[in-house]
Design an enzyme around this catalytic site. Structure first.
Site, mmCIF file in Angstrom:
data_model
loop_
_atom_site.group_PDB
_atom_site.id
_atom_site.type_symbol
_atom_site.label_atom_id
_atom_site.label_comp_id
_atom_site.label_asym_id
_atom_site.label_seq_id
_atom_site.Cartn_x
_atom_site.Cartn_y
_atom_site.Cartn_z
ATOM 1 N N HIS A 82 0.873 -1.187 0.000
ATOM 2 C CA HIS A 82 0.000 0.000 0.000
ATOM 3 C C HIS A 82 0.908 1.234 0.000
ATOM 4 O O HIS A 82 1.687 1.427 -0.929
ATOM 5 C CB HIS A 82 -0.922 -0.107 1.229
ATOM 6 C CG HIS A 82 -2.053 0.867 1.294
ATOM 7 N ND1 HIS A 82 -2.432 1.675 0.248
ATOM 8 C CD2 HIS A 82 -2.904 1.178 2.320
ATOM 9 C CE1 HIS A 82 -3.469 2.421 0.622
ATOM 10 N NE2 HIS A 82 -3.762 2.149 1.885
ATOM 11 N N HIS B 133 -2.527 -2.208 -9.859
ATOM 12 C CA HIS B 133 -3.493 -1.628 -8.924
ATOM 13 C C HIS B 133 -4.742 -2.492 -8.904
ATOM 14 O O HIS B 133 -5.138 -3.027 -9.934
ATOM 15 C CB HIS B 133 -3.867 -0.200 -9.359
ATOM 16 C CG HIS B 133 -4.463 0.603 -8.260
ATOM 17 N ND1 HIS B 133 -5.798 0.544 -7.955
ATOM 18 C CD2 HIS B 133 -3.896 1.450 -7.370
ATOM 19 C CE1 HIS B 133 -6.026 1.344 -6.924
ATOM 20 N NE2 HIS B 133 -4.902 1.906 -6.548
ATOM 21 N N ASP C 219 2.548 5.626 -6.943
ATOM 22 C CA ASP C 219 3.817 5.536 -6.230
ATOM 23 C C ASP C 219 5.040 5.444 -7.146
ATOM 24 O O ASP C 219 6.165 5.527 -6.675
ATOM 25 C CB ASP C 219 3.807 4.298 -5.309
ATOM 26 C CG ASP C 219 2.830 4.456 -4.164
ATOM 27 O OD1 ASP C 219 2.785 5.559 -3.601
ATOM 28 O OD2 ASP C 219 2.115 3.496 -3.843
HETATM 29 N N1 CMC Z 1 4.792 -6.707 -10.576
HETATM 30 C C1 CMC Z 1 4.688 -7.942 -11.150
HETATM 31 N N2 CMC Z 1 3.558 -8.643 -11.221
HETATM 32 C C2 CMC Z 1 2.464 -8.101 -10.673
HETATM 33 C C3 CMC Z 1 2.467 -6.835 -10.066
HETATM 34 C C4 CMC Z 1 3.694 -6.143 -10.040
HETATM 35 N N3 CMC Z 1 3.776 -4.926 -9.482
HETATM 36 N N4 CMC Z 1 1.223 -6.545 -9.609
HETATM 37 C C5 CMC Z 1 0.467 -7.592 -9.938
HETATM 38 N N5 CMC Z 1 1.199 -8.537 -10.574
HETATM 39 C C6 CMC Z 1 0.717 -9.813 -11.110
HETATM 40 C C7 CMC Z 1 0.477 -10.830 -10.024
HETATM 41 O O1 CMC Z 1 1.641 -11.592 -9.801
HETATM 42 C C8 CMC Z 1 -0.656 -11.631 -10.610
HETATM 43 O O2 CMC Z 1 -0.107 -12.467 -11.593
HETATM 44 P P1 CMC Z 1 -0.715 -13.972 -11.761
HETATM 45 O O3 CMC Z 1 -2.134 -13.752 -12.203
HETATM 46 O O4 CMC Z 1 0.173 -14.615 -12.775
HETATM 47 O O5 CMC Z 1 -0.627 -14.609 -10.408
HETATM 48 C C9 CMC Z 1 -1.492 -10.593 -11.335
HETATM 49 O O6 CMC Z 1 -0.559 -9.541 -11.696
HETATM 50 C C10 CMC Z 1 -2.616 -9.996 -10.494
HETATM 51 O O7 CMC Z 1 -2.039 -9.481 -9.313
HETATM 52 P P2 CMC Z 1 -2.733 -9.492 -7.886
HETATM 53 O O8 CMC Z 1 -1.683 -9.512 -6.829
HETATM 54 O O9 CMC Z 1 -3.801 -10.535 -7.851
HETATM 55 O O10 CMC Z 1 -3.439 -8.062 -7.919
HETATM 56 P P3 CMC Z 1 -4.021 -7.300 -6.668
HETATM 57 O O11 CMC Z 1 -5.152 -6.498 -7.163
HETATM 58 O O12 CMC Z 1 -4.243 -8.229 -5.533
HETATM 59 O O13 CMC Z 1 -2.790 -6.367 -6.240
HETATM 60 C C11 CMC Z 1 -1.361 -4.558 -5.947
HETATM 61 C C12 CMC Z 1 -2.724 -5.008 -6.433
HETATM 62 C C13 CMC Z 1 -1.251 -3.035 -6.021
HETATM 63 C C14 CMC Z 1 -1.156 -4.993 -4.475
HETATM 64 C C15 CMC Z 1 -0.256 -5.217 -6.809
HETATM 65 O O14 CMC Z 1 -0.393 -4.799 -8.152
HETATM 66 C C16 CMC Z 1 1.157 -4.939 -6.311
HETATM 67 O O15 CMC Z 1 1.647 -5.635 -5.429
HETATM 68 N N6 CMC Z 1 1.852 -3.882 -6.870
HETATM 69 C C17 CMC Z 1 3.153 -3.512 -6.385
HETATM 70 C C18 CMC Z 1 3.020 -2.701 -5.119
HETATM 71 C C19 CMC Z 1 2.494 -1.307 -5.388
HETATM 72 O O16 CMC Z 1 2.953 -0.609 -6.273
HETATM 73 N N7 CMC Z 1 1.530 -0.866 -4.555
HETATM 74 C C20 CMC Z 1 0.962 0.463 -4.635
HETATM 75 C C21 CMC Z 1 -0.476 0.433 -5.039
HETATM 76 S S1 CMC Z 1 -1.125 2.031 -5.494
HETATM 77 C C22 CMC Z 1 -1.076 3.077 -4.105
HETATM 78 C C23 CMC Z 1 -1.348 2.454 -2.819
HETATM 79 O O17 CMC Z 1 -2.307 1.701 -2.646
HETATM 80 O O18 CMC Z 1 -0.602 2.755 -1.889
#
Ligand code: CMC
Length: 388
Positions: A228, A267, A323
């Site tokens: 987050h 996201h 971010d």
């Molecule tokens: N890098 C590589 N792969 C990713 C990423 C990433 N940043 N984000 C998602 N994926 C992949 C994930 O591995 C999954 O792949 P598969 O279907 O093969 O297993 C697929 O994309 C879907 O991901 P998810 O984890 O199910 O998606 P989510 O909606 O649960 O997660 C998220 C959203 C923001 C936590 C995630 O995209 C992430 O961890 N991003 C990196 C951390 C980040 O930048 N966070 C800031 C978010 S915006 C501001 C805030 O909230 O603070």
């Protein structure tokens, strides 16, 4: 389990009805109270946007003036909170310090428990938003062995914060106007984002009728995590670890192989470019004209270029989020990465509080209490120690 539905992490369950913030994740649209984020970033100020989020409408000139005076009046911290800050280790993470100090404020304002008294609540809301910058600034001063600088009520919200961080006690501080405006815009962009993890925490804790200081301490704790608000710090560490543009393709390969994530990408709601990232990228160039270019920018641009045309990221609809570029600006302004999430928290405070107030006024809301699907053992008899 009857009619109960299973929705892990509430990915498909609306926990409330809200009039504060609208997001269309497919189109990359973000609006506060109906106003597009791009217009607010261009024309509004953080204090005006905070007023809008809290009250639903833009203030008149007189309303804004009295709101800003109120925030200026509440900006100093109680002496006891300064002593509390003195007690932290110099290397304490600023977010740990921030969330503890916000929680500690609850003990100074026991009247904050009167959450259904509108006038009382208005005062606590102003206190929370106004005092957050001093907590953030003093955690930095303490970590660097520097004396605390009193808030200067003649400065605006962002300028006052910069003065407490980078000024000297008793000496006037004049913020650079470009940096002051950029920081104000960053606060606007972070001010709300509907039912994200920390806002849901604020509503969840607030639903027990805990006071707003306790609830916001919990929201800040949720924001601390690297998935987050901690992502901005993680992005900078990632860019520094990559080290040079030449290393970007190898790094992308590792991400695709599941060895770590591309921080600042992806996201839960946006499945296109995060509109906040567009505004921040523009601001980065303005800030770098004053501070000099952050060399990590080239690595970030190359990461974005490769990721946006790579099948892995395209298929999963992963784009830069808020971010991805914000840390580059903060670092150029002189902030250490550990401070980045505190900046996010200061900006998000009005959103947390606007959502909490909306919940208190919503007759349909009750204490947050999700159900579960039990998968554990059936009934069994206790086994005495000598028979295990
Ligand atoms: N890098 C590589 N792969 C990713 C990423 C990433 N940043 N984000 C998602 N994926 C992949 C994930 O591995 C999954 O792949 P598969 O279907 O093969 O297993 C697929 O994309 C879907 O991901 P998810 O984890 O199910 O998606 P989510 O909606 O649960 O997660 C998220 C959203 C923001 C936590 C995630 O995209 C992430 O961890 N991003 C990196 C951390 C980040 O930048 N966070 C800031 C978010 S915006 C501001 C805030 O909230 O603070």
């Amino acid at each position: 389990f009857g009619m109960m539905s299973y929705d892990p992490a509430f990915q498909n369950t609306a926990s409330c009805r809200s009039r504060v913030t609208f997001i269309d994740g497919d189109k990359g649209i973000l609006r506060y109270r109906g106003y597009p984020i791009e217009q607010l970033a261009e024309h509004s100020t953080f204090t005006e946007t905070a007023y809008l989020l809290l009250n639903g409408e833009l203030p008149t000139a007189a309303e804004l003036e009295s709101w800003e005076a109120e925030l200026g009046g509440h900006a100093p911290l109680p002496e006891g909170i300064k002593s509390l800050l003195d007690g932290f280790q110099p290397d304490a993470h600023p977010m740990g310090v921030f969330l503890s100090s916000v929680g500690a404020l609850s003990t100074y304002y026991p009247d904050a428990k009167q959450i259904f008294d509108d006038e009382n609540r208005r005062i606590q809301v102003a206190r929370l938003i106004a005092k957050a910058p001093a907590i953030g600034a003093y955690s930095y001063r303490h970590a660097n062995g520097l004396p605390y600088v009193d808030p200067d009520s003649s400065l605006g919200f962002a300028g006052r914060f910069l003065g407490m961080l980078f000024g000297e006690p008793g000496a006037p501080y004049t913020p650079d106007p470009v940096l002051e405006r950029a920081l104000d815009i960053l606060f606007i962009l972070h001010a709300d984002h509907e039912q994200n993890c920390s806002t849901s925490a604020m509503r969840g804790i607030g639903s027990s009728q805990a006071d707003p200081f306790a609830s916001m301490a919990g929201a800040a704790a949720a924001l601390y995590g690297p998935l987050h608000g901690g992502a901005n710090e993680a992005v900078l560490r990632m860019l520094a670890a990559i080290g040079s543009v030449d290393n970007v393709p190898d790094f992308i390969k590792k991400v695709k192989a599941g060895e770590g994530r591309l921080m600042g990408f992806g996201h839960r709601v946006y499945k296109s470019y995060d509109p906040r990232a567009t505004v921040i990228k523009e601001q980065a160039y303005r800030v770098f004209e004053v501070t000099g270019r952050n060399p990590l920018l080239d690595i970030a641009i190359e990461l974005e270029r490769i990721a946006l045309q790579d099948d892995y990221f395209v298929q999963r609809r992963l784009y830069p989020n808020v971010d991805f570029y914000s840390g580059l600006i903060y670092e150029a302004m002189g902030f250490k990465p550990a401070m980045f999430t505190v900046l996010f928290a200061i900006g998000r405070a009005p959103g947390w509080i606007a959502q909490w107030q909306e919940m208190l006024r919503d007759k349909a809301q009750k204490i947050a209490r999700p159900r579960q699907i039990y998968l554990g053992a059936g009934e069994r008899d206790y086994v005495p120690m000598d028979q295990r």
